[in-house]
Write a protein that holds these residues in place. Structure first.
Motif, PDB file in Angstrom:
ATOM      1  N   PHE A  85       0.851  -1.184   0.000  1.00  0.00           N
ATOM      2  CA  PHE A  85       0.000   0.000   0.000  1.00  0.00           C
ATOM      3  C   PHE A  85       0.891   1.241   0.000  1.00  0.00           C
ATOM      4  O   PHE A  85       2.114   1.144   0.025  1.00  0.00           O
ATOM      5  CB  PHE A  85      -0.948  -0.004   1.208  1.00  0.00           C
ATOM      6  CG  PHE A  85      -0.257   0.125   2.533  1.00  0.00           C
ATOM      7  CD1 PHE A  85      -0.171   1.349   3.170  1.00  0.00           C
ATOM      8  CD2 PHE A  85       0.320  -0.977   3.153  1.00  0.00           C
ATOM      9  CE1 PHE A  85       0.469   1.480   4.391  1.00  0.00           C
ATOM     10  CE2 PHE A  85       0.958  -0.869   4.372  1.00  0.00           C
ATOM     11  CZ  PHE A  85       1.034   0.367   4.994  1.00  0.00           C
ATOM     12  N   GLY A  86       0.266   2.384  -0.026  1.00  0.00           N
ATOM     13  CA  GLY A  86       1.020   3.634  -0.045  1.00  0.00           C
ATOM     14  C   GLY A  86       1.430   3.994  -1.454  1.00  0.00           C
ATOM     15  O   GLY A  86       1.059   3.332  -2.429  1.00  0.00           O
ATOM     16  N   SER A  87       2.212   5.057  -1.578  1.00  0.00           N
ATOM     17  CA  SER A  87       2.616   5.510  -2.907  1.00  0.00           C
ATOM     18  C   SER A  87       3.475   4.445  -3.582  1.00  0.00           C
ATOM     19  O   SER A  87       4.488   4.003  -3.043  1.00  0.00           O
ATOM     20  CB  SER A  87       3.368   6.838  -2.821  1.00  0.00           C
ATOM     21  OG  SER A  87       4.515   6.698  -2.022  1.00  0.00           O
ATOM     22  N   ASN A  88       3.014   4.017  -4.733  1.00  0.00           N
ATOM     23  CA  ASN A  88       3.697   2.979  -5.525  1.00  0.00           C
ATOM     24  C   ASN A  88       3.891   1.669  -4.771  1.00  0.00           C
ATOM     25  O   ASN A  88       4.813   0.920  -5.053  1.00  0.00           O
ATOM     26  CB  ASN A  88       5.042   3.491  -6.046  1.00  0.00           C
ATOM     27  CG  ASN A  88       4.875   4.649  -7.000  1.00  0.00           C
ATOM     28  OD1 ASN A  88       3.933   4.672  -7.783  1.00  0.00           O
ATOM     29  ND2 ASN A  88       5.770   5.612  -6.916  1.00  0.00           N
ATOM     30  N   GLY A  89       3.049   1.392  -3.778  1.00  0.00           N
ATOM     31  CA  GLY A  89       3.134   0.133  -3.047  1.00  0.00           C
ATOM     32  C   GLY A  89       4.417  -0.045  -2.273  1.00  0.00           C
ATOM     33  O   GLY A  89       4.885  -1.162  -2.074  1.00  0.00           O
ATOM     34  N   ARG A  90       5.001   1.051  -1.809  1.00  0.00           N
ATOM     35  CA  ARG A  90       6.286   0.972  -1.101  1.00  0.00           C
ATOM     36  C   ARG A  90       6.174   0.406   0.295  1.00  0.00           C
ATOM     37  O   ARG A  90       7.140  -0.113   0.839  1.00  0.00           O
ATOM     38  CB  ARG A  90       6.926   2.349  -1.031  1.00  0.00           C
ATOM     39  CG  ARG A  90       7.392   2.832  -2.367  1.00  0.00           C
ATOM     40  CD  ARG A  90       8.102   4.135  -2.238  1.00  0.00           C
ATOM     41  NE  ARG A  90       8.076   4.786  -3.540  1.00  0.00           N
ATOM     42  CZ  ARG A  90       8.501   5.978  -3.768  1.00  0.00           C
ATOM     43  NH1 ARG A  90       8.992   6.699  -2.780  1.00  0.00           N
ATOM     44  NH2 ARG A  90       8.447   6.496  -4.961  1.00  0.00           N
ATOM     45  N   GLN A  91       5.024   0.552   0.918  1.00  0.00           N
ATOM     46  CA  GLN A  91       4.861   0.004   2.266  1.00  0.00           C
ATOM     47  C   GLN A  91       4.224  -1.377   2.153  1.00  0.00           C
ATOM     48  O   GLN A  91       3.356  -1.611   1.314  1.00  0.00           O
ATOM     49  CB  GLN A  91       3.992   0.935   3.106  1.00  0.00           C
ATOM     50  CG  GLN A  91       4.670   2.269   3.362  1.00  0.00           C
ATOM     51  CD  GLN A  91       3.783   3.180   4.161  1.00  0.00           C
ATOM     52  OE1 GLN A  91       2.849   3.733   3.625  1.00  0.00           O
ATOM     53  NE2 GLN A  91       4.079   3.301   5.441  1.00  0.00           N
ATOM     54  N   ARG A  92       4.648  -2.275   3.033  1.00  0.00           N
ATOM     55  CA  ARG A  92       4.172  -3.659   2.958  1.00  0.00           C
ATOM     56  C   ARG A  92       3.849  -4.191   4.344  1.00  0.00           C
ATOM     57  O   ARG A  92       4.510  -3.846   5.320  1.00  0.00           O
ATOM     58  CB  ARG A  92       5.217  -4.553   2.301  1.00  0.00           C
ATOM     59  CG  ARG A  92       5.496  -4.166   0.875  1.00  0.00           C
ATOM     60  CD  ARG A  92       6.408  -5.182   0.202  1.00  0.00           C
ATOM     61  NE  ARG A  92       6.541  -4.909  -1.205  1.00  0.00           N
ATOM     62  CZ  ARG A  92       5.645  -5.245  -2.132  1.00  0.00           C
ATOM     63  NH1 ARG A  92       4.563  -5.879  -1.801  1.00  0.00           N
ATOM     64  NH2 ARG A  92       5.860  -4.954  -3.406  1.00  0.00           N
ATOM     65  N   LEU A  93       2.833  -5.035   4.366  1.00  0.00           N
ATOM     66  CA  LEU A  93       2.447  -5.749   5.584  1.00  0.00           C
ATOM     67  C   LEU A  93       2.230  -7.208   5.229  1.00  0.00           C
ATOM     68  O   LEU A  93       1.854  -7.535   4.101  1.00  0.00           O
ATOM     69  CB  LEU A  93       1.131  -5.197   6.145  1.00  0.00           C
ATOM     70  CG  LEU A  93       1.115  -3.795   6.713  1.00  0.00           C
ATOM     71  CD1 LEU A  93      -0.316  -3.372   6.990  1.00  0.00           C
ATOM     72  CD2 LEU A  93       1.930  -3.746   7.988  1.00  0.00           C
ATOM     73  N   LYS A  94       2.453  -8.076   6.184  1.00  0.00           N
ATOM     74  CA  LYS A  94       2.095  -9.487   6.029  1.00  0.00           C
ATOM     75  C   LYS A  94       0.781  -9.690   6.771  1.00  0.00           C
ATOM     76  O   LYS A  94       0.674  -9.357   7.957  1.00  0.00           O
ATOM     77  CB  LYS A  94       3.165 -10.399   6.638  1.00  0.00           C
ATOM     78  CG  LYS A  94       4.495 -10.330   5.925  1.00  0.00           C
ATOM     79  CD  LYS A  94       4.439 -11.051   4.612  1.00  0.00           C
ATOM     80  CE  LYS A  94       5.832 -11.120   4.001  1.00  0.00           C
ATOM     81  NZ  LYS A  94       5.807 -11.675   2.668  1.00  0.00           N
ATOM     82  N   LEU A  95      -0.222 -10.209   6.077  1.00  0.00           N
ATOM     83  CA  LEU A  95      -1.547 -10.409   6.659  1.00  0.00           C
ATOM     84  C   LEU A  95      -1.911 -11.884   6.641  1.00  0.00           C
ATOM     85  O   LEU A  95      -1.484 -12.630   5.762  1.00  0.00           O
ATOM     86  CB  LEU A  95      -2.601  -9.630   5.865  1.00  0.00           C
ATOM     87  CG  LEU A  95      -2.395  -8.130   5.746  1.00  0.00           C
ATOM     88  CD1 LEU A  95      -3.473  -7.522   4.854  1.00  0.00           C
ATOM     89  CD2 LEU A  95      -2.392  -7.476   7.109  1.00  0.00           C
ATOM     90  N   HIS A  96      -2.723 -12.283   7.610  1.00  0.00           N
ATOM     91  CA  HIS A  96      -3.259 -13.643   7.677  1.00  0.00           C
ATOM     92  C   HIS A  96      -4.757 -13.543   7.401  1.00  0.00           C
ATOM     93  O   HIS A  96      -5.430 -12.679   7.969  1.00  0.00           O
ATOM     94  CB  HIS A  96      -3.032 -14.261   9.054  1.00  0.00           C
ATOM     95  CG  HIS A  96      -1.627 -14.130   9.539  1.00  0.00           C
ATOM     96  ND1 HIS A  96      -0.545 -14.617   8.855  1.00  0.00           N
ATOM     97  CD2 HIS A  96      -1.123 -13.542  10.650  1.00  0.00           C
ATOM     98  CE1 HIS A  96       0.562 -14.350   9.522  1.00  0.00           C
ATOM     99  NE2 HIS A  96       0.236 -13.689  10.612  1.00  0.00           N
ATOM    100  N   VAL A  97      -5.266 -14.411   6.539  1.00  0.00           N
ATOM    101  CA  VAL A  97      -6.689 -14.398   6.197  1.00  0.00           C
ATOM    102  C   VAL A  97      -7.296 -15.738   6.589  1.00  0.00           C
ATOM    103  O   VAL A  97      -6.776 -16.794   6.229  1.00  0.00           O
ATOM    104  CB  VAL A  97      -6.916 -14.131   4.692  1.00  0.00           C
ATOM    105  CG1 VAL A  97      -8.390 -14.207   4.340  1.00  0.00           C
ATOM    106  CG2 VAL A  97      -6.345 -12.769   4.299  1.00  0.00           C
TER     107      VAL A  97
END
Length: 135
Positions: free
Chosen positions: A99-111
């Motif tokens: 997410f963020g500008s140009n997808g520079r920020q990242r998170l690991k999510l569990h679904v």
């Protein structure tokens, strides 16, 4: 979109105040799909607050795409009965969310997805199978 933006800004203000006033308070957040976005989840991670967000199909479309693809490759599932409901849980851990500008920020999510079914007697005394899905 205006109302959603207001609620997200209110979350930012409230979460900052809570963290300032109660820096050591252990908080677990249970949120609905409006809050399923990178800045909200990143703030929870920064504050060390575990969180769960109820997702709808239209929330976090890239996460859903990854969920379907990864689950097809390595299905993880478990079945249980809860009362008269039959439940099937499906999950995928560590989905990369950018997410963020140009997808520079990242998170690991569990679904985790729970699909359930149960029998219901309607007004005509007919047995009807009902279903539900929660993510």
């Amino acid at each position: 979109m205006q109302k959603q933006d207001c609620e997200r800004r209110a979350f930012a203000r409230l979460s900052e105040r809570l963290k300032t006033c109660f820096p050591r308070l252990r908080i677990l957040l249970l949120l609905y799909g409006l809050y399923a976005n990178g800045p909200v989840m990143q703030r929870c991670r920064d504050y060390h607050w575990p969180f769960m967000i109820v997702l709808k199909d239209q929330d976090l479309s890239t996460v859903w795409q990854e969920f379907r693809a990864l689950h097809a490759l390595k299905p993880q599932a478990m079945q249980r009965c809860w009362g008269r409901r039959r439940q099937r849980f499906l999950w995928v851990n560590a989905i990369d969310y950018a997410f963020g500008s140009n997808g520079r920020q990242r998170l690991k999510l569990h679904v985790v997805v729970c699909e359930e079914s149960w029998e219901w007697i309607d007004q005509q005394a007919t047995t009807v199978t009902k279903t539900g899905r929660h993510a």
